[in-house]
Design a protein around this motif. Structure first.
Motif, short mmCIF file in Angstrom:
data_model
loop_
_atom_site.label_atom_id
_atom_site.label_comp_id
_atom_site.label_asym_id
_atom_site.label_seq_id
_atom_site.Cartn_x
_atom_site.Cartn_y
_atom_site.Cartn_z
N MET A 1 -14.51 -28.90 -4.13
CA MET A 1 -13.69 -29.47 -3.06
C MET A 1 -14.44 -30.59 -2.33
SD MET A 1 -11.89 -27.49 0.14
CE MET A 1 -11.00 -26.42 -0.98
N LEU A 2 -15.74 -30.40 -2.12
CA LEU A 2 -16.53 -31.38 -1.37
C LEU A 2 -16.71 -32.69 -2.13
CD1 LEU A 2 -19.25 -29.02 0.16
CD2 LEU A 2 -17.44 -30.23 1.40
N LEU A 3 -16.44 -32.69 -3.42
CA LEU A 3 -16.55 -33.92 -4.22
C LEU A 3 -15.31 -34.81 -4.10
CD1 LEU A 3 -18.18 -32.39 -7.40
CD2 LEU A 3 -19.10 -34.35 -6.14
N CYS A 4 -14.25 -34.28 -3.52
CA CYS A 4 -12.97 -35.02 -3.51
C CYS A 4 -13.05 -36.39 -2.84
CB CYS A 4 -11.88 -34.17 -2.86
SG CYS A 4 -11.36 -32.78 -3.91
N GLN B 1 -15.49 -38.56 -2.74
CA GLN B 1 -16.12 -39.49 -3.67
C GLN B 1 -15.19 -39.83 -4.84
OE1 GLN B 1 -19.89 -36.84 -3.61
NE2 GLN B 1 -20.56 -38.73 -4.59
N VAL B 2 -14.48 -38.83 -5.32
CA VAL B 2 -13.59 -39.04 -6.45
C VAL B 2 -12.40 -39.92 -6.03
CG1 VAL B 2 -12.03 -37.90 -8.07
CG2 VAL B 2 -14.27 -36.91 -7.59
N LEU B 3 -11.84 -39.63 -4.88
CA LEU B 3 -10.71 -40.43 -4.41
C LEU B 3 -11.09 -41.90 -4.24
CD1 LEU B 3 -9.24 -37.90 -1.83
CD2 LEU B 3 -8.02 -38.83 -3.81
N LYS B 4 -12.30 -42.12 -3.77
CA LYS B 4 -12.77 -43.50 -3.64
C LYS B 4 -12.90 -44.16 -5.01
CE LYS B 4 -16.62 -46.27 -1.81
NZ LYS B 4 -17.95 -46.22 -1.13
N ALA B 5 -13.40 -43.38 -5.98
CA ALA B 5 -13.62 -43.93 -7.33
C ALA B 5 -12.31 -44.28 -8.03
CB ALA B 5 -14.42 -42.93 -8.16
N ILE B 6 -11.25 -43.53 -7.73
CA ILE B 6 -9.96 -43.81 -8.37
C ILE B 6 -9.06 -44.67 -7.47
CG2 ILE B 6 -10.03 -41.68 -9.72
CD1 ILE B 6 -7.97 -40.48 -7.77
N TYR C 1 -11.33 -25.62 -9.84
CA TYR C 1 -10.31 -25.06 -8.95
C TYR C 1 -10.48 -25.58 -7.54
CZ TYR C 1 -9.36 -21.71 -12.72
OH TYR C 1 -9.05 -21.13 -13.91
N GLY C 2 -11.73 -25.71 -7.11
CA GLY C 2 -11.99 -26.25 -5.78
C GLY C 2 -11.54 -27.69 -5.66
N MET C 3 -11.78 -28.48 -6.71
CA MET C 3 -11.31 -29.86 -6.71
C MET C 3 -9.78 -29.90 -6.68
SD MET C 3 -12.15 -32.98 -9.33
CE MET C 3 -13.79 -33.22 -8.65
N LYS D 1 -4.58 -30.84 -1.20
CA LYS D 1 -4.59 -31.03 0.26
C LYS D 1 -4.45 -32.52 0.59
CE LYS D 1 -7.21 -30.05 4.47
NZ LYS D 1 -7.04 -31.42 5.02
N TYR D 2 -5.16 -33.36 -0.16
CA TYR D 2 -5.06 -34.79 0.09
C TYR D 2 -3.62 -35.27 -0.08
CZ TYR D 2 -4.95 -39.75 -0.93
OH TYR D 2 -4.61 -41.08 -0.93
N VAL D 3 -2.93 -34.81 -1.13
CA VAL D 3 -1.55 -35.23 -1.37
C VAL D 3 -0.63 -34.74 -0.26
CG1 VAL D 3 0.44 -34.91 -2.88
CG2 VAL D 3 -1.80 -35.45 -3.86
#
Length: 636
Positions: A344-347, A349-354, A375-377, A383-385
Motif C-alpha cells: 500500500m505504501l508504494l502506491c 510512487q507508482v501513481l507518479k510513475a504511471i 493485495y496491499g497495492m 482507495k485512490y480511485v
C-alpha cells in the motif's frame, strides 16, 4: 522473490511436561511428542530444504541403556525421510511386540525417539557447502550424563576466528573452522566447568559419586553456563540445546535479530522459529504464543520448572526485517498485515510513475511471495480511485453529463495475474547458452489482457537481489505482451550490503544495487572513491571491532536513491526489450512504518546491529576488489 536466496534455518523444540502415559490416555497415542515435532518441522519447511535433523532425550534411563537418539538427512525431502525412518522403527516394534508396544513405559525403555525432550532443525546450506555432517542437531558426547550436549540453531557468528582462538587458548583443538563448532564447544566447555565445580563441592560435603551425579543434574545452573559461553559472541542467533540429564534451553541474541516463539501450558512447552506453526500444530490463539526476549534464554529444568533468564544485556532491538518481507510464512497475522502495508505504501510512487493513468495500467505481481504485498497495492489503488471519484463528483462546479458520469464511475484499477511460475526445469541441460534460453521459460504469462503498445504493466516483487531472473526471464516474458512500459516494483528497499547473521547474501558482487553504484562511480569519473574505500577497509583490519565503521557506505553517497534505481533498470534491461522500463524500490522510511517492531535493516541501510557486522561488510568489499569469490565470514 524472483531471485531466490536461501532462507533462515528453522528450529523446533518440544518438552513434554507429563508422563508418556498421560498422552496415551488423552490423545490415544504414546507418540504425541514425535507427531507434534513432525508438524512443527513440516510447517517450517520454508526455512530449510538442504537438510534436517532431530534428537530426543529420555529421562531416568538406567545406566547402560541409550537415552539420546538422533537422526539426520539431506535433501529437500529430509523431513519426510527422517520421520519415515522413525515411523518404520515404530511399526517394526509393534509388529514384533504387539502387546508390549501398547505400554508407553515399555516403549520408552525399549524404543528410540520416545523421549520427553524433542529437538528438530531445518537447514539451508550456504555457498554449496552441504553434507550430513553439517546438519544439526550437533552432539557432544560424554559418559557423564550431565556433560552430554545436543545443540541446534538458526545463527551466524561474525567473529568465528576470535572464538576459535579462545578455544585454542583453552587447549582445545576444534576439527574445523565453523560457527557451529565454536558454539557447541563453547557451551560444552562451560558445561564441563559447571559439572566439575559442582562435583568438587558435593565431594567435599561427603557425597558418593552416584549421589553426586543426581545432585549435579538438580543444581546445574544453565543460565550461568549460557552467560559465560555467549560473553564474546557477535552475531544473530536463536540456539536450542538439551543436556543429557534433561535440562533444555533456547537462547536468543541480545538484539533479537533471529526470531524465537514459544507456547506453554500444563502439558507441553514448545518453541519454534515462527509463531503460526505453533498456533497450527497446537491449535492455540495468537495471543497464547509469546516471543523470547532478546538476550534471554527460555530454560526448562528436568523437574519441569520453566524460567526466562537474561544471559546478556539486551541492546537496541533490531529484529530482522527480511523475516517480515520474505522469510517467515505469511500466515502470521502481523506479517500478513505488514506485507499488505508494504504494498500500500508504494502506491504514491507508482501513481507518479504511471502519471495517475489508472485506465491504461495493468497491475500484477511476481509469484509467489509477492502476492500479499500485491493485495496491499490493490487496496491502495482502489482507495485512490474512490477518492478521485468522490473529488470529481462532489466538487465539480458545473453539471456532470451522463457520459462523463459513466466514465468516472466505470474507472477501476485493472488487477490481473500476468506471471505464472512453472515447475523447476530439469538440470540435464548443461550448455550455458541452452540453459539461459530455458531459464527464460521459468515463468509463463497470461495473454490477451494487455493492450498492445497502450497499457503499462506494473508488477510487484518482494525484493530484488541480483536482478538475474528479471533480466533472463520475467522482463522478456512481460515484453511479449507488447506493453508501452514495464514498471517493476520492489516492496523492499535496495539491497546494498551483505548479511552476516544467517541469510545467504554475503558477497558484494551479488547485489545489483552495488553494481549500479560502481557503474555510476566509474561513469562519472569518481573511481578514486573505490580505492579510497578499499584503503580504509584495509587499514581497519587491525582495529578493535568496536572501532570499525562501515566504510562501504561511501560507495553510495554521491548518488540519489532514484539515480541508483535508474541504473539498476539499465543493468537488468535485456538488450531486446522493446518496452520502456522503470524500477521502483520501497523507501527505508516506509519499511519502518510498515514493520515498526522489526527495524533490523542493515542489508538496506548498512547500519549493522553488532560491531562484527562492520568488519564483515568491509571484508566483503575487500574480497570484491581483490576478485575473491568467497564469503567474508566463517559459517556452518
Amino acid at each position: 522473490m524472483s531471485d531466490a536466496i536461501k532462507h533462515e534455518c528453522g528450529i523446533a523444540l518440544i518438552r513434554l511436561l507429563k508422563p508418556l502415559s498421560y498422552y496415551q490416555e488423552k490423545y490415544g497415542t504414546p507418540y504425541y511428542g514425535i507427531n507434534k515435532l513432525y508438524l512443527l518441522m513440516e510447517k517450517q519447511h520454508n526455512r530449510g530444504q538442504d537438510g534436517a535433523g532431530i534428537a530426543t532425550i529420555k529421562f531416568d534411563v538406567k545406566p547402560g541403556h541409550r537415552y539420546i537418539s538422533r537422526y539426520r538427512a539431506m535433501g529437500a525431502s529430509a523431513v519426510a525421510d527422517i520421520f519415515e525412518y522413525v515411523q518404520k522403527k515404530f511399526e517394526a516394534v509393534h509388529k514384533a511386540y504387539p502387546e508390549e508396544s501398547k505400554d508407553p513405559q515399555w516403549l520408552k525403555e525399549n524404543v528410540s525417539f520416545t523421549g520427553e525432550v524433542l529437538l528438530g532443525h531445518l537447514r539451508y546450506g550456504t555457498h554449496g557447502k552441504n553434507s550430513i555432517e553439517s546438519c544439526h542437531p550437533f552432539l557432544r558426547q560424554n559418559n557423564w550424563m550431565t556433560r552430554n550436549l545436543v545443540v541446534a540453531g538458526n545463527f551466524n557468528m561474525t567473529n568465528v576466528d576470535e572464538l576459535l582462538q579462545q578455544l585454542y587458548d583453552l587447549g582445545q583443538h576444534p576439527k574445523e573452522q565453523a560457527d557451529t563448532v565454536t558454539v557447541l564447544e563453547k557451551i560444552g566447555h562451560f558445561l564441563d566447568v559447571e559439572n566439575q565445580n559442582l562435583f568438587d563441592q558435593f565431594k567435599k560435603e561427603g557425597y558418593s559419586n552416584v549421589e553426586i551425579s543426581a545432585l549435579i543434574a538438580k543444581h546445574i545452573d544453565v543460565a550461568k553456563i549460557l552467560t559465560r559461553s555467549a560473553k564474546t559472541w557477535d552475531g544473530g542467533y536463536t540456539i536450542a540445546g538439551i543436556m543429557g540429564h534433561g535440562d533444555a534451553f533456547v537462547m536468543r541474541d541480545p538484539a533479537g535479530i533471529r526470531p524465537a516463539f514459544y507456547y506453554q501450558d500444563e502439558e507441553v512447552l514448545v518453541v519454534a522459529s515462527e509463531r503460526p506453526v505453533i498456533q497450527t500444530a497446537f491449535n492455540v490463539p495468537l495471543n497464547a504464543v509469546k516471543e523470547i526476549k532478546p538476550g534471554h534464554a527460555l530454560i526448562v529444568k528436568k523437574d519441569g520448572t520453566i524460567t526466562e533468564e537474561m544471559f546478556r544485556e539486551p541492546t537496541e532491538q533490531k529484529s530482522c526485517s527480511f523475516e517480515r518481507i520474505y522469510f517467515s510464512r505469511g500466515s502470521d497475522a502481523d506479517i500478513y498485515q505488514e506485507r499488505k502495508k508494504l504494498g500500500m505504501l508504494l502506491c504514491p510512487q507508482v501513481l507518479k510513475a504511471i502519471n495517475h493513468d489508472i485506465k491504461n495500467t495493468v497491475f500484477s505481481f511476481i509469484p509467489n511471495t509477492a502476492e500479499v504485498s500485491y493485495y496491499g497495492m490493490m487496496e491502495g489503488m482502489n482507495k485512490y480511485v474512490r477518492d478521485y471519484q468522490k473529488e470529481v463528483l462532489l466538487n465539480r462546479s458545473d453539471k456532470v453529463s451522463d457520459e462523463e458520469m459513466n466514465e468516472i464511475l466505470s474507472l477501476h484499477p485493472r488487477f490481473e495475474k500476468l506471471n505464472i511460475k512453472d515447475a523447476k526445469l530439469r538440470t540435464f541441460i548443461t550448455q550455458d547458452a541452452d540453459r539461459q534460453d530455458m531459464v527464460q521459460h521459468v515463468y509463463d504469462t497470461t495473454y490477451g489482457i494487455v493492450r498492445d503498445h497502450q497499457d503499462t504493466i506494473v508488477a510487484i516483487d518482494d525484493s530484488i537481489v541480483r536482478g538475474t531472473t528479471l533480466k533472463q526471464s520475467i522482463l522478456t516474458i512481460l515484453d511479449r505482451l507488447n506493453p508501452k512500459k514495464i514498471i517493476i516494483v520492489s516492496s523492499a528497499p535496495q539491497i546494498r550490503y551483505p548479511d552476516c547473521y544467517g541469510i545467504d547474501m554475503s558477497r558484494m558482487g551479488e547485489f545489483v544495487a552495488f553494481e549500479a553504484a560502481i557503474n555510476l562511480l566509474r561513469r562519472n569519473g569518481m573511481s578514486r572513491i573505490i580505492d579510497e574505500v578499499y584503503q580504509k577497509c584495509l587499514a581497519s583490519i587491525t582495529l578493535p571491532k568496536d572501532q570499525v565503521e562501515n566504510y562501504v557506505k561511501a560507495i553510495y553517497e554521491p548518488f540519489t536513491y532514484e539515480e541508483i534505481s535508474e541504473e539498476i533498470a539499465n543493468i537488468v534491461r535485456p538488450h531486446h526489450l522493446k518496452a520502456e522500463l522503470q524500477i521502483i524500490f520501497q523507501t527505508l522510511e516506509n519499511l519502518h512504518e510498515a514493520c515498526p517492531n522489526h527495524r533490523g535493516d542493515w542489508y538496506f541501510s548498512g547500519d549493522y546491529p553488532t560491531p562484527g557486522g562492520n568488519k564483515v561488510v568491509n571484508k566483503a568489499f575487500m574480497n570484491w576488489v581483490e576478485g575473491k569469490n568467497v564469503r567474508a565470514y566463517f559459517s556452518n
